[in-house]
Design a protein around this motif. Sequence first.
Motif, PDB file in Angstrom:
ATOM      1  N   GLY A  53      -1.479  13.563  -0.705  1.00 23.36           N
ATOM      2  CA  GLY A  53      -1.828  14.983  -1.092  1.00 23.36           C
ATOM      3  C   GLY A  53      -2.961  14.855  -2.236  1.00 23.36           C
ATOM      4  N   ARG A  54      -2.933  13.954  -3.122  1.00 27.49           N
ATOM      5  CA  ARG A  54      -3.889  13.344  -4.000  1.00 27.49           C
ATOM      6  C   ARG A  54      -4.906  12.834  -3.421  1.00 27.49           C
ATOM      7  NH1 ARG A  54      -1.195  10.443  -9.028  1.00 27.49           N
ATOM      8  NH2 ARG A  54       0.736  10.215  -7.706  1.00 27.49           N
ATOM      9  N   LEU A  55      -4.761  12.005  -2.472  1.00 30.87           N
ATOM     10  CA  LEU A  55      -5.786  11.229  -1.917  1.00 30.87           C
ATOM     11  C   LEU A  55      -6.861  12.080  -0.964  1.00 30.87           C
ATOM     12  CD1 LEU A  55      -4.162   7.774  -0.848  1.00 30.87           C
ATOM     13  CD2 LEU A  55      -5.860   8.264  -2.543  1.00 30.87           C
ATOM     14  N   ASP A  79       9.754  10.471  -0.605  1.00 27.82           N
ATOM     15  CA  ASP A  79       8.865  11.626  -1.222  1.00 27.82           C
ATOM     16  C   ASP A  79       7.568  11.323  -1.761  1.00 27.82           C
ATOM     17  OD1 ASP A  79      11.720  11.563  -1.392  1.00 27.82           O
ATOM     18  OD2 ASP A  79      11.526  13.465  -2.466  1.00 27.82           O
ATOM     19  N   HIS A  80       7.322  10.016  -2.372  1.00 28.63           N
ATOM     20  CA  HIS A  80       6.151   9.794  -3.022  1.00 28.63           C
ATOM     21  C   HIS A  80       5.044   9.485  -2.009  1.00 28.63           C
ATOM     22  CE1 HIS A  80       7.033   5.881  -1.250  1.00 28.63           C
ATOM     23  NE2 HIS A  80       5.778   5.274  -1.398  1.00 28.63           N
ATOM     24  N   LYS A 132       0.929  -1.207  -0.019  1.00 29.32           N
ATOM     25  CA  LYS A 132      -0.069  -0.041  -0.051  1.00 29.32           C
ATOM     26  C   LYS A 132       0.776   1.127  -0.068  1.00 29.32           C
ATOM     27  CE  LYS A 132      -3.481  -2.752   0.371  1.00 29.32           C
ATOM     28  NZ  LYS A 132      -4.464  -3.134  -0.868  1.00 29.32           N
ATOM     29  N   ALA A 133       1.468   1.308   0.865  1.00 33.79           N
ATOM     30  CA  ALA A 133       2.331   2.736   1.192  1.00 33.79           C
ATOM     31  C   ALA A 133       3.562   2.927   0.036  1.00 33.79           C
ATOM     32  CB  ALA A 133       2.807   2.991   2.542  1.00 33.79           C
ATOM     33  N   TYR A 134       3.998   1.733  -0.393  1.00 36.69           N
ATOM     34  CA  TYR A 134       5.059   1.764  -1.136  1.00 36.69           C
ATOM     35  C   TYR A 134       4.794   1.279  -2.682  1.00 36.69           C
ATOM     36  CZ  TYR A 134       7.710   2.835   2.571  1.00 36.69           C
ATOM     37  OH  TYR A 134       8.336   3.563   3.859  1.00 36.69           O
TER      38      TYR A 134
END
Length: 398
Positions: free
Chosen positions: A298-300, A291-292, A237-239
């Motif tokens: 931000g998009r979510l 950084d991702h 998920k996070a990656y």
Amino acid sequence: MVRAARHIENVRYAIRNVVAEACRLEAQGRRILYLNIGDPLKFDFQTPPHLIEAVHRAMKDGHNGYAPSAGIPAAREAIAREAARNGIPGITASDVVVTTGASEALELALTALLEPGERVLLPCPGYPLYGALMAKLSAEGVPYSLDEENGWSLDLEEIDALCTPGTRAILLCSPNNPTGAVLDRKVLEGLLEIARRRGLVVLSDEIYDKLLYDKAHVATASLARDVPIITFNGLSKAYVACGWRVGWLVFCNAHLMPELKGAVMRLADARLCSPAPQQYAIAPALEGPQDHIPEMMGRLRARRDLMVRRINAIPGLSVVEPAAAFYAMTRIQLPGVTSDEEFVLSLLRETGVLFVHGSGFGQKQGTHHFRVVFLPPEDILTAAFDRLEAFVRERYAR
């Protein structure tokens, strides 16, 4: 005819089960808007390049054979250091097992822990895998309610009352799938006190721990040194690496469960290993550029806010704003709705929008929900919510 094992009759996985109808409609030429599955790579998110480079390099360097059963040393050491950064003391590489996704980590732990008929307390609503594993192991999953009126938190008194001599563990998922809720520190401390008093193992699924909006995540195992706790996590998920199937479990306070740890290690030996080249991405993921994640969040955040605004504006629907991840459970309070699965399928057939019915995750008796995945870009979400609103207003006009 060859008979299947009876305990498999109770294995269900609603997230993918509803896709069969969507595929049938697609084969007829219909365009389907998929808001049902939590795979960021189906939309406009990408695996960080440095992770791809790490796996590519591992393959080119010949790391394509079997790995050690519990995982390559560099990965296990990196996971132990990550535990320390999360405030969990005393973790060494020997406490870590790298698995084929966090799903296998859960299966190894539960298989090693449970005898047939023993009980585990499970969140309701909760990820369907939990109940499926209980059925597979002929164990009993006992649901405890998450309170929609209280931000999908849990009731400590209910959990304590559900414990019996046959209860072995409490499983929690925070941040939660399907609600997006994050448990407060005080609630976690109360849950750990129950586990301490009752002699239970705490199984803490923390796969979404980095996907936070405003509320902080507290690692469960950072709060107790005298309770056996196993945590679960991974790269999916996070990656943004769902298909790599890289997960892990960590024995926290391992001195309290040497026999269980040994049993998990034996099971890990028996299945050989998790995919080897992908394990070389674990250390770069946990200790390389991050950084991702803020860019993704931000998009979510924008998509979450759009989802909350649009759904709460539809008469008869409501949603609690999720604090993490990319899921939300929408409450259906519409006249004549007696089955959220039928609601979801009718919506799909008439509009081409696919959600997952709340009953597939468990829910409070007498309530109806559907889970929204708000990973798609805002134009797709807007189109989906336009269709949802038109469907509700036309069919359930008040």
